[in-house]
Design a protein around this motif. Structure first.
Motif, PDB file in Angstrom:
ATOM      1  N   MET A 110      -3.894  12.972   6.480  1.00 46.89           N
ATOM      2  CA  MET A 110      -4.534  12.006   5.583  1.00 46.89           C
ATOM      3  C   MET A 110      -3.539  10.932   5.136  1.00 46.89           C
ATOM      4  SD  MET A 110      -6.507  12.721   1.964  1.00 46.89           S
ATOM      5  CE  MET A 110      -5.029  13.291   1.111  1.00 46.89           C
ATOM      6  N   MET A 111      -2.306  11.342   4.808  1.00 46.75           N
ATOM      7  CA  MET A 111      -1.307  10.376   4.352  1.00 46.75           C
ATOM      8  C   MET A 111      -0.867   9.452   5.495  1.00 46.75           C
ATOM      9  SD  MET A 111      -1.206  10.774   1.216  1.00 46.75           S
ATOM     10  CE  MET A 111       0.029   9.483   1.012  1.00 46.75           C
ATOM     11  N   GLU A 112      -0.830   9.982   6.712  1.00 43.48           N
ATOM     12  CA  GLU A 112      -0.512   9.134   7.869  1.00 43.48           C
ATOM     13  C   GLU A 112      -1.576   8.048   8.034  1.00 43.48           C
ATOM     14  OE1 GLU A 112      -0.064  11.534  11.311  1.00 43.48           O
ATOM     15  OE2 GLU A 112       1.706  12.595  10.560  1.00 43.48           O
ATOM     16  N   ASP A 113      -2.846   8.443   7.894  1.00 40.81           N
ATOM     17  CA  ASP A 113      -3.939   7.473   7.996  1.00 40.81           C
ATOM     18  C   ASP A 113      -3.881   6.466   6.846  1.00 40.81           C
ATOM     19  OD1 ASP A 113      -4.824   8.672  10.264  1.00 40.81           O
ATOM     20  OD2 ASP A 113      -6.449   9.795   9.333  1.00 40.81           O
ATOM     21  N   ALA A 114      -3.472   6.940   5.661  1.00 45.12           N
ATOM     22  CA  ALA A 114      -3.356   6.031   4.511  1.00 45.12           C
ATOM     23  C   ALA A 114      -2.254   5.007   4.748  1.00 45.12           C
ATOM     24  CB  ALA A 114      -3.069   6.832   3.235  1.00 45.12           C
ATOM     25  N   ARG A 115      -1.137   5.452   5.298  1.00 44.16           N
ATOM     26  CA  ARG A 115      -0.031   4.523   5.587  1.00 44.16           C
ATOM     27  C   ARG A 115      -0.404   3.536   6.683  1.00 44.16           C
ATOM     28  NH1 ARG A 115       2.698   9.565   5.028  1.00 44.16           N
ATOM     29  NH2 ARG A 115       3.900   9.638   3.082  1.00 44.16           N
ATOM     30  N   ALA A 116      -1.294   3.960   7.565  1.00 44.57           N
ATOM     31  CA  ALA A 116      -1.745   3.078   8.654  1.00 44.57           C
ATOM     32  C   ALA A 116      -2.837   2.118   8.187  1.00 44.57           C
ATOM     33  CB  ALA A 116      -2.242   3.905   9.832  1.00 44.57           C
ATOM     34  N   GLY A 117      -3.257   2.226   6.927  1.00 46.10           N
ATOM     35  CA  GLY A 117      -4.257   1.310   6.375  1.00 46.10           C
ATOM     36  C   GLY A 117      -5.686   1.679   6.692  1.00 46.10           C
TER      37      GLY A 117
ATOM     38  N   HIS B 207       3.464  19.499 -10.361  1.00 52.59           N
ATOM     39  CA  HIS B 207       3.108  18.353 -11.201  1.00 52.59           C
ATOM     40  C   HIS B 207       4.015  17.159 -10.971  1.00 52.59           C
ATOM     41  CE1 HIS B 207       6.356  20.017 -13.700  1.00 52.59           C
ATOM     42  NE2 HIS B 207       6.411  18.856 -14.306  1.00 52.59           N
ATOM     43  N   LEU B 208       5.282  17.401 -10.595  1.00 54.80           N
ATOM     44  CA  LEU B 208       6.185  16.277 -10.354  1.00 54.80           C
ATOM     45  C   LEU B 208       5.773  15.508  -9.101  1.00 54.80           C
ATOM     46  CD1 LEU B 208       9.638  17.919 -11.201  1.00 54.80           C
ATOM     47  CD2 LEU B 208       8.331  16.304 -12.590  1.00 54.80           C
ATOM     48  N   GLU B 209       5.473  16.258  -8.032  1.00 57.05           N
ATOM     49  CA  GLU B 209       5.081  15.605  -6.781  1.00 57.05           C
ATOM     50  C   GLU B 209       3.715  14.936  -6.897  1.00 57.05           C
ATOM     51  OE1 GLU B 209       6.461  14.936  -3.752  1.00 57.05           O
ATOM     52  OE2 GLU B 209       8.292  15.467  -4.804  1.00 57.05           O
ATOM     53  N   VAL B 210       2.783  15.599  -7.591  1.00 56.16           N
ATOM     54  CA  VAL B 210       1.462  14.986  -7.797  1.00 56.16           C
ATOM     55  C   VAL B 210       1.619  13.681  -8.574  1.00 56.16           C
ATOM     56  CG1 VAL B 210      -0.777  15.226  -8.941  1.00 56.16           C
ATOM     57  CG2 VAL B 210       0.176  17.144  -7.665  1.00 56.16           C
ATOM     58  N   GLY B 211       2.453  13.714  -9.621  1.00 51.96           N
ATOM     59  CA  GLY B 211       2.703  12.494 -10.397  1.00 51.96           C
ATOM     60  C   GLY B 211       3.327  11.405  -9.560  1.00 51.96           C
TER      61      GLY B 211
ATOM     62  N   LYS C 127       3.328   6.271  -7.749  1.00 52.83           N
ATOM     63  CA  LYS C 127       4.164   5.455  -6.858  1.00 52.83           C
ATOM     64  C   LYS C 127       3.578   5.307  -5.455  1.00 52.83           C
ATOM     65  CE  LYS C 127       8.464   6.632  -9.298  1.00 52.83           C
ATOM     66  NZ  LYS C 127       9.798   7.257  -9.180  1.00 52.83           N
ATOM     67  N   VAL C 128       3.396   6.454  -4.773  1.00 50.24           N
ATOM     68  CA  VAL C 128       3.040   6.415  -3.349  1.00 50.24           C
ATOM     69  C   VAL C 128       1.683   5.753  -3.113  1.00 50.24           C
ATOM     70  CG1 VAL C 128       2.642   7.771  -1.257  1.00 50.24           C
ATOM     71  CG2 VAL C 128       4.427   8.458  -2.871  1.00 50.24           C
ATOM     72  N   LEU C 129       0.631   6.278  -3.750  1.00 51.13           N
ATOM     73  CA  LEU C 129      -0.720   5.756  -3.498  1.00 51.13           C
ATOM     74  C   LEU C 129      -0.900   4.321  -3.980  1.00 51.13           C
ATOM     75  CD1 LEU C 129      -2.867   8.947  -4.233  1.00 51.13           C
ATOM     76  CD2 LEU C 129      -2.115   8.049  -2.037  1.00 51.13           C
ATOM     77  N   PRO C 130      -0.391   3.939  -5.185  1.00 49.42           N
ATOM     78  CA  PRO C 130      -0.499   2.524  -5.587  1.00 49.42           C
ATOM     79  C   PRO C 130       0.216   1.592  -4.615  1.00 49.42           C
ATOM     80  CG  PRO C 130       0.000   3.881  -7.491  1.00 49.42           C
ATOM     81  CD  PRO C 130       0.132   4.771  -6.280  1.00 49.42           C
ATOM     82  N   LEU C 131       1.375   2.036  -4.091  1.00 49.30           N
ATOM     83  CA  LEU C 131       2.115   1.205  -3.137  1.00 49.30           C
ATOM     84  C   LEU C 131       1.315   1.005  -1.855  1.00 49.30           C
ATOM     85  CD1 LEU C 131       4.861  -0.202  -2.628  1.00 49.30           C
ATOM     86  CD2 LEU C 131       5.631   1.914  -1.558  1.00 49.30           C
ATOM     87  N   LEU C 132       0.563   2.039  -1.440  1.00 50.06           N
ATOM     88  CA  LEU C 132      -0.260   1.937  -0.230  1.00 50.06           C
ATOM     89  C   LEU C 132      -1.599   1.254  -0.495  1.00 50.06           C
ATOM     90  CD1 LEU C 132       0.308   5.528   1.230  1.00 50.06           C
ATOM     91  CD2 LEU C 132       1.375   3.413   1.999  1.00 50.06           C
ATOM     92  N   GLY C 133      -1.876   0.957  -1.770  1.00 53.21           N
ATOM     93  CA  GLY C 133      -3.149   0.332  -2.122  1.00 53.21           C
ATOM     94  C   GLY C 133      -4.321   1.284  -1.979  1.00 53.21           C
ATOM     95  N   VAL C 134      -4.055   2.583  -2.191  1.00 49.98           N
ATOM     96  CA  VAL C 134      -5.103   3.600  -2.045  1.00 49.98           C
ATOM     97  C   VAL C 134      -5.563   4.048  -3.431  1.00 49.98           C
ATOM     98  CG1 VAL C 134      -5.648   5.908  -1.193  1.00 49.98           C
ATOM     99  CG2 VAL C 134      -4.208   4.390   0.164  1.00 49.98           C
ATOM    100  N   ARG C 135      -6.853   4.036  -3.631  1.00 46.53           N
ATOM    101  CA  ARG C 135      -7.465   4.471  -4.882  1.00 46.53           C
ATOM    102  C   ARG C 135      -7.759   5.965  -4.789  1.00 46.53           C
ATOM    103  NH1 ARG C 135     -13.517   2.197  -6.140  1.00 46.53           N
ATOM    104  NH2 ARG C 135     -14.051   3.387  -8.034  1.00 46.53           N
TER     105      ARG C 135
END
Length: 536
Positions: free
Chosen positions: A74-81, A98-102, A107-115
């Protein structure tokens, strides 16, 4: 909000979601119920109408880490847009660290523009603003992490209790047994496999060495433990699967040491180093849980003791950490690395005495001859790559010095912008008719738009060319190291060679690494040393 990409449904269920009495928890967390909840939520959202939905499922994976195939895909597909929205039941399904989820949320999802939308938590990253929402989610994620650690302790305690009661806890039966259809925590003897187990113990007790036992089984085409269990329909996964399935000395050693064949249930030999980690640490024997007489033994105490005495009679040598070395010299038959013989004068397949395969026996070659041949081929390949690299560098260099073109375009844009102002002034003064003004304005505006599009493209080309030039410099340094080699060094040659298959009779095949833009040409090269000598 117009959604153009796909919506991701993420579903996770693991063994953590079982109660300590091994009964599945409420249907609310099952894969089916999660799918239904998320699908119904998406169907009710007007903005998601006619948007394709992709489902990602991790069934049987812990939430304490993110090494899950469905999540990684899923994250690979998110990075591929390809993904714009991720929908989950709640954050405990997304993860319990909780640290990784945060980190993903902030950081990660906002940077990829994923809601991301968590249905039961009432969370939507598009609508989340202010400190309160962030603190609420952070608190829930911390509670999930605490819950996971507490649950992990309870599960370990419950499993230990079941083991002390003599119940067999592993998910798969040990080779030689099958699980009782009426009680999955009880083992019953599998006659076919049990015969092989008794044979191994008998041969070991008679003084046959472990490598020779493995060779005997391979020569007689006895299915390995994995092959046999797969034949029985038992699901087995392995990180590295060899094409040629073979009995090995390690398998024989593990079998001879395993007290399950004495009718004992043995538990807690290892423990998870840290909650959420996949690394295991060994427990001292006094910490093991051993219960006797829980199932029918396959071998007697006397045979077990005699086999272990004969197989492990030598004192354990003190461990000396070896310098890590890359394996490039390989046997084409079994896929194992070649080792030097005791005399150190030649390479040979170390499995030949166990596999009994003639191809393995033929996979050998004089040390000096093999190393000099591979080294000479590597130098030739380096020269070839370096020549191509120099040609490419010239092209990249020409691209990287297009600042003058950028400057010209910038000046033209500035002039055209001034012209737009003058056109309007001329129109107001009556020097241009309305039609003339509109026509000239369209031409000027169109050209400015073309320049605005062209400038970033050239800037990207320049940046890419500069990056490749830097990479080329680093790659050239690696090539220089290989070219300067005076003796055979696997760790240096590994930079350019993937594998060298030694077929015997002076024939080798070199597989070059082709996963780099600088490595061009044929992927493999077959060399017959004998023919080359004739040509000389």
């Amino acid at each position: 909000m117009q959604i153009k990409q796909c919506i991701a449904e993420y579903i996770r269920l693991s063994s953590e979601d079982n109660n300590v009495d091994w009964k599945l928890k409420a249907e609310s967390i099952s894969v089916t119920s999660q799918r239904k909840l998320i699908s119904e939520f998406i169907a009710k959202q007007q903005e998601f109408m006619d948007v394709p939905v992709i489902e990602y499922v991790d069934d049987g994976y812990s939430g304490t880490n993110f090494n899950r195939p469905g999540f990684q895909r899923m994250m690979e597909d998110a990075r591929a847009g390809r993904i714009s929205v991720i929908v989950i039941k709640d954050f405990s399904r997304f993860g319990r660290d909780h640290l990784e989820v945060g980190n993903y949320l902030e950081k990660v999802l906002p940077l990829l523009g994923v809601r991301i939308i968590s249905v039961n938590d009432g969370f939507d990253s598009d609508n989340c603003s202010g400190v309160t929402g962030g603190m609420s989610i952070a608190l829930k994620n911390m509670l999930n992490a605490m819950y996971s650690k507490d649950l992990s302790k309870k599960v370990r305690s419950a499993m230990a209790t079941h083991a002390m009661n003599g119940e067999y806890m592993p998910s798969r039966p040990k080779y030689g047994y099958i699980k009782d259809p009426e009680d999955k925590h009880h083992l019953i003897v599998d006659p076919e496999a049990a015969e092989i187990v008794r044979l191994v113990f008998t041969m070991a007790a008679d003084g046959v060495k472990k490598p020779h036992i493995a060779r005997y089984l391979n020569e007689h085409n006895v299915m390995t433990c994995r092959e046999y269990m797969k034949k029985k329909g038992i699901k087995i996964t392995c990180a590295i699967e060899k094409e040629k399935k073979l009995w090995s000395q390690t398998t024989i050693s593990d079998m001879l040491k395993n007290e399950v064949y004495l009718g004992k249930t043995v538990w807690s030999k290892k423990r998870v180093a840290v909650t959420g980690s996949t690394k295991l640490a060994k427990n001292d024997r006094e910490d093991w849980i051993i219960v006797e007489g829980t199932h029918e033994p396959i071998v007697s105490e006397e045979l077990f003791a005699k086999a272990n005495e004969m197989a492990f009679s030598k004192e354990k040598r003190p461990y000396k950490p070896k310098k890590k070395s890359h394996a490039i010299l390989m046997c084409p038959s079994c896929g194992r690395r070649l080792d030097l013989t005791g005399s150190g004068k030649s390479y040979r397949c170390p499995q030949a005495h166990m596999t009994g395969l003639p191809e393995c026996s033929n996979s050998k070659m004089d040390k000096v001859e093999l190393e000099e041949t591979v080294l000479a081929c590597a130098r030739n390949m380096v020269r070839f790559i370096s020549e191509n690299l120099e040609k490419k560098k010239k092209v990249w260099l020409e691209t990287s010095i297009q600042e003058e073109k950028l400057s010209t375009l910038a000046s033209e844009k500035k002039r055209l912008s001034s012209r737009k102002m003058k056109l309007y002034s001329d129109y107001r003064m009556g020097s241009l008719t309305k039609d003339q003004y509109i026509s000239e304005l369209e031409i000027t505006t169109k050209r400015i738009a073309e320049i605005d599009q062209c400038i970033p493209e050239i800037e990207n080309e320049i940046e890419e060319a500069r990056k490749k030039i830097e990479e080329a410099g680093a790659k050239q340094a690696e090539l220089n190291d290989i070219a300067a080699l005076q003796s055979f060094d696997k760790n240096v040659l590994y930079k350019i060679i993937d594998k060298v298959y030694v077929y015997g009779g002076g024939r080798i095949e070199i597989i070059w690494k082709m996963d780099d833009i600088f490595f061009v040409g044929d992927k493999s090269k077959v060399i017959d040393v004998n023919n080359e000598k004739k040509d000389e």
